[in-house]
Design a protein around this motif. Structure first.
Motif, mmCIF file in Angstrom:
data_model
loop_
_atom_site.group_PDB
_atom_site.id
_atom_site.type_symbol
_atom_site.label_atom_id
_atom_site.label_comp_id
_atom_site.label_asym_id
_atom_site.label_seq_id
_atom_site.Cartn_x
_atom_site.Cartn_y
_atom_site.Cartn_z
ATOM 1 N N THR A 305 0.576 -1.278 0.487
ATOM 2 C CA THR A 305 0.086 -0.147 0.339
ATOM 3 C C THR A 305 1.235 1.774 0.613
ATOM 4 O O THR A 305 0.322 2.022 -0.912
ATOM 5 C CB THR A 305 -0.666 0.072 1.308
ATOM 6 O OG1 THR A 305 -1.772 -0.927 1.311
ATOM 7 C CG2 THR A 305 -1.334 1.098 1.320
ATOM 8 N N VAL A 306 2.112 1.093 0.636
ATOM 9 C CA VAL A 306 2.669 2.455 1.157
ATOM 10 C C VAL A 306 3.461 2.622 -0.628
ATOM 11 O O VAL A 306 3.311 3.947 -1.082
ATOM 12 C CB VAL A 306 3.938 2.616 1.587
ATOM 13 C CG1 VAL A 306 5.025 2.941 1.191
ATOM 14 C CG2 VAL A 306 3.576 1.676 3.216
ATOM 15 N N LEU A 307 3.468 1.592 -1.505
ATOM 16 C CA LEU A 307 4.399 2.155 -2.865
ATOM 17 C C LEU A 307 3.161 1.956 -3.628
ATOM 18 O O LEU A 307 3.077 3.184 -4.227
ATOM 19 C CB LEU A 307 4.626 0.725 -3.063
ATOM 20 C CG LEU A 307 6.135 0.400 -1.976
ATOM 21 C CD1 LEU A 307 6.779 -1.275 -2.869
ATOM 22 C CD2 LEU A 307 7.218 1.030 -2.197
ATOM 23 N N LYS A 308 2.097 1.354 -3.540
ATOM 24 C CA LYS A 308 0.810 1.889 -4.419
ATOM 25 C C LYS A 308 1.287 3.819 -4.189
ATOM 26 O O LYS A 308 0.344 4.783 -5.441
ATOM 27 C CB LYS A 308 -0.883 1.292 -4.156
ATOM 28 C CG LYS A 308 -0.223 -0.107 -4.681
ATOM 29 C CD LYS A 308 -1.440 -0.889 -3.943
ATOM 30 C CE LYS A 308 -1.341 -2.287 -4.303
ATOM 31 N NZ LYS A 308 -2.281 -3.196 -3.707
ATOM 32 N N ARG A 309 0.759 4.014 -3.099
ATOM 33 C CA ARG A 309 -0.074 5.498 -2.757
ATOM 34 C C ARG A 309 1.000 6.601 -3.155
ATOM 35 O O ARG A 309 0.952 7.182 -3.399
ATOM 36 C CB ARG A 309 -0.025 5.574 -1.646
ATOM 37 C CG ARG A 309 -1.277 5.019 -0.419
ATOM 38 C CD ARG A 309 -2.339 5.376 -0.484
ATOM 39 N NE ARG A 309 -3.685 4.734 -0.348
ATOM 40 C CZ ARG A 309 -4.018 4.347 1.314
ATOM 41 N NH1 ARG A 309 -3.015 5.004 2.004
ATOM 42 N NH2 ARG A 309 -4.411 3.466 1.706
ATOM 43 N N LEU A 310 2.373 5.382 -3.469
ATOM 44 C CA LEU A 310 4.165 6.707 -4.207
ATOM 45 C C LEU A 310 3.131 6.571 -5.226
ATOM 46 O O LEU A 310 4.161 7.288 -6.249
ATOM 47 C CB LEU A 310 4.629 6.378 -3.265
ATOM 48 C CG LEU A 310 4.980 6.596 -1.661
ATOM 49 C CD1 LEU A 310 5.934 5.789 -1.410
ATOM 50 C CD2 LEU A 310 5.203 7.654 -1.120
ATOM 51 N N GLY A 311 2.938 5.456 -5.837
ATOM 52 C CA GLY A 311 2.918 6.312 -7.547
ATOM 53 C C GLY A 311 3.942 5.223 -8.081
ATOM 54 O O GLY A 311 4.141 5.636 -9.381
ATOM 55 N N LEU A 312 4.564 4.174 -7.198
ATOM 56 C CA LEU A 312 5.672 3.755 -7.482
ATOM 57 C C LEU A 312 5.929 1.687 -8.405
ATOM 58 O O LEU A 312 5.201 1.550 -7.865
ATOM 59 C CB LEU A 312 6.742 3.885 -6.239
ATOM 60 C CG LEU A 312 7.328 4.938 -6.231
ATOM 61 C CD1 LEU A 312 8.246 4.403 -4.684
ATOM 62 C CD2 LEU A 312 7.878 5.653 -7.051
ATOM 63 N N PRO A 313 6.336 1.646 -9.793
ATOM 64 C CA PRO A 313 5.899 -0.010 -9.709
ATOM 65 C C PRO A 313 6.310 -0.993 -9.130
ATOM 66 O O PRO A 313 7.985 -0.291 -8.824
ATOM 67 C CB PRO A 313 6.184 0.496 -11.257
ATOM 68 C CG PRO A 313 6.238 1.980 -11.656
ATOM 69 C CD PRO A 313 6.866 3.009 -10.142
ATOM 70 N N PHE A 314 6.037 -1.332 -8.862
ATOM 71 C CA PHE A 314 6.437 -2.904 -8.142
ATOM 72 C C PHE A 314 6.162 -4.108 -8.046
ATOM 73 O O PHE A 314 5.303 -3.936 -9.275
ATOM 74 C CB PHE A 314 7.011 -2.554 -6.433
ATOM 75 C CG PHE A 314 5.338 -2.837 -5.776
ATOM 76 C CD1 PHE A 314 4.675 -4.144 -6.129
ATOM 77 C CD2 PHE A 314 4.442 -1.566 -6.154
ATOM 78 C CE1 PHE A 314 3.482 -4.198 -5.576
ATOM 79 C CE2 PHE A 314 2.745 -1.751 -5.112
ATOM 80 C CZ PHE A 314 2.870 -2.931 -4.990
ATOM 81 N N ARG A 315 7.049 -4.875 -8.244
ATOM 82 C CA ARG A 315 6.593 -6.734 -8.138
ATOM 83 C C ARG A 315 6.482 -7.322 -7.306
ATOM 84 O O ARG A 315 8.044 -6.482 -5.783
ATOM 85 C CB ARG A 315 7.088 -7.139 -9.598
ATOM 86 C CG ARG A 315 8.597 -7.523 -9.201
ATOM 87 C CD ARG A 315 9.354 -8.470 -10.207
ATOM 88 N NE ARG A 315 10.839 -8.420 -10.005
ATOM 89 C CZ ARG A 315 11.149 -9.702 -10.836
ATOM 90 N NH1 ARG A 315 10.722 -10.039 -11.721
ATOM 91 N NH2 ARG A 315 12.532 -10.092 -10.432
ATOM 92 N N THR A 316 5.779 -7.872 -7.192
ATOM 93 C CA THR A 316 5.909 -8.744 -5.157
ATOM 94 C C THR A 316 6.396 -10.445 -5.814
ATOM 95 O O THR A 316 5.810 -10.687 -7.092
ATOM 96 C CB THR A 316 4.847 -8.937 -4.485
ATOM 97 O OG1 THR A 316 5.131 -7.764 -4.362
ATOM 98 C CG2 THR A 316 5.249 -9.622 -3.403
ATOM 99 N N VAL A 317 7.296 -11.288 -5.029
ATOM 100 C CA VAL A 317 7.944 -12.126 -5.735
ATOM 101 C C VAL A 317 8.065 -13.311 -4.416
ATOM 102 O O VAL A 317 7.785 -12.890 -3.160
ATOM 103 C CB VAL A 317 9.652 -12.379 -5.967
ATOM 104 C CG1 VAL A 317 9.171 -11.464 -7.428
ATOM 105 C CG2 VAL A 317 10.329 -11.955 -4.815
ATOM 106 N N THR A 318 7.562 -14.532 -4.215
ATOM 107 C CA THR A 318 8.096 -15.687 -3.297
ATOM 108 C C THR A 318 9.178 -16.266 -3.278
ATOM 109 O O THR A 318 9.906 -16.034 -4.741
ATOM 110 C CB THR A 318 6.884 -16.522 -3.978
ATOM 111 O OG1 THR A 318 5.609 -16.213 -3.310
ATOM 112 C CG2 THR A 318 7.118 -17.377 -2.137
#
Length: 424
Positions: A305-318
């Motif tokens: 949520t922090v990154l979404k609110r800042l408009g920063l592209p990201f990916r999540t990996v296991t």
């Protein structure tokens, strides 16, 4: 720490879990120590029972006028033998614990097998990687603004330190405040201001000691500088018995973190990616075993949520079995896009440790109406690394003239400032 009873009952399963991490099979010495210690316990119990029986017979013999001296001699011999057995049991237990403490946590069944970061599995991607022609890296941007200096830091402290000034220093502070506000007001974490120095027991409880001694900084009088607020936050329940109704317990803190970065020579030598000192907002959850899997997803969502609110592209990996940290049974890494490197880089790591840390800390809970206790489950996650988030903002919001736009979500924390510019 591992449960010796489960290892004793199924050593092959334990070895299989270690193999998934690329770790050598169980040392035969563990089961030998366990067997000898239990033999000491059994012998001590038998001797105590015989001592009680003989003591009763002594009284009866004296009443009947019989010679009780042989029994008295036997009781005296038992009395002399008992402390020896107790001491030997303690020695065996200490050696057993020392060996067990060297083994990492066993991966959860749904963790993908693999050797290193190349075998991690992407589970989602949010946002489109920012495309900037001639994108600069954060240190180029910060130094050009005159608000980031590695040379000044080197004069003060040496390599892998940074001096931030003016609006960049304020931006770092704003990011931390922004993260804490999300975690406390939206996700129910309690803000904590913990000590930055801890004792051996605390560092052992969360798994930093003894394996990662070289990664820590130690004071001359024996304290350890925290490598993450996970250490003091998790240890708030050290040697505690919680009520089941208290759980889950959610804690967060923004602290400086200190790491020696042992073994990282030559990696990320420029800039703020890998520092000896940095700020991080940490989240810690203490849960019942049946809550921890859902809590892991919830914690990861808070960091995202922090990154979404800042408009920063990201990916999540296991993370695969071979890339997880020592104490984790399952880990999600969140990697933010950095245009200057044209790569995703880790900004948060959220781990479910199961009861691994709780066994080291003796952290338990008791359900209402029950006498017995169970070990809690512990989770920790970056929410997020403040310095790396600063890097991401600089690189994703850089402008052709070298200025940096302030994300809308941060402007209230920056006094309404819309842009950081040279001499701005």
């Amino acid at each position: 720490m591992h449960d010796i009873r489960s290892i004793r009952d199924n050593p092959a399963a334990f070895d299989a879990g270690l193999a998934r991490r690329g770790v050598e099979p169980l040392s035969p010495r563990i089961l030998e120590l366990d067997q000898e210690r239990r033999a000491c316990q059994t012998q001590a119990q038998e001797l105590q029972a015989r001592r009680n029986e003989a003591s009763k017979l002594i009284g009866a013999y004296k009443k009947e006028g019989k010679d009780a001296q042989p029994l008295l001699d036997e009781v005296a011999a038992i009395k002399e033998k008992m402390p020896q057995l107790e001491e030997r049991e303690k020695e065996l237990g200490a050696e057993l614990d020392r060996i067990l403490a060297s083994y990492p946590n066993i991966p959860a069944p749904d963790v993908p097998d693999g050797k290193d970061e190349h075998d991690n599995v992407e589970i989602r991607r949010v946002g489109t990687p920012t495309e900037i022609v001639g994108a600069k890296q954060h240190f180029e941007l910060g130094e050009a603004l005159g608000l980031m200096s590695f040379d000044l830091a080197a004069k003060l402290s040496g390599a892998r330190f940074t001096v931030l000034r003016g609006q960049l220093a304020r931006l770092e502070r704003a990011l931390g405040d922004f993260m804490l506000d999300i975690h406390t007001t939206e996700y129910g974490y309690e803000e904590v201001s913990p000590p930055l120095l801890v004792k051996d027991d605390a560092a052992f409880g969360t798994g930093q000691l003894p394996k990662f001694t070289e990664d820590l900084f130690q004071t001359t009088n024996g304290f350890w500088l925290i490598p993450t607020a996970e250490v003091p936050l998790t240890n708030l329940v050290n040697d505690a018995i919680l009520d089941a109704e208290e759980l889950p317990l959610r804690l967060t803190a923004r602290t400086p973190c200190f790491r020696s970065e042992a073994g990282s020579a030559g990696r990320d030598t420029r800039g703020m990616i890998r520092q000896h000192q940095f700020y991080k907002v940490e989240m810690v959850s203490i849960t019942r075993p049946d809550q921890s899997a859902a809590e892991h997803e919830r914690m990861t969502d808070a960091a995202e949520t922090v990154l979404k609110r800042l408009g920063l592209p990201f990916r999540t990996v296991t993370l695969c079995s071979g890339d997880m940290g020592f104490t984790a049974q399952k880990t999600y890494d969140i990697e933010v896009w950095l245009p200057g490197q044209a790569a995703y880089r880790e900004i948060s790591s959220c781990s479910n440790c199961g009861d691994f840390q709780a066994r080291r800390m003796k952290a338990r809970f008791r359900a209402k109406g029950e006498k017995s206790t169970q070990f809690v489950h512990t989770l920790n996650g970056s929410g997020t690394a403040v310095g790396r988030c600063l890097i991401a903002v600089l690189e994703n919001y850089q402008q052709p003239d070298g200025s940096i736009l302030i994300p809308d979500a941060l402007r209230p924390y920056m006094g309404g400032l819309e842009r950081i510019a040279l001499n701005g």
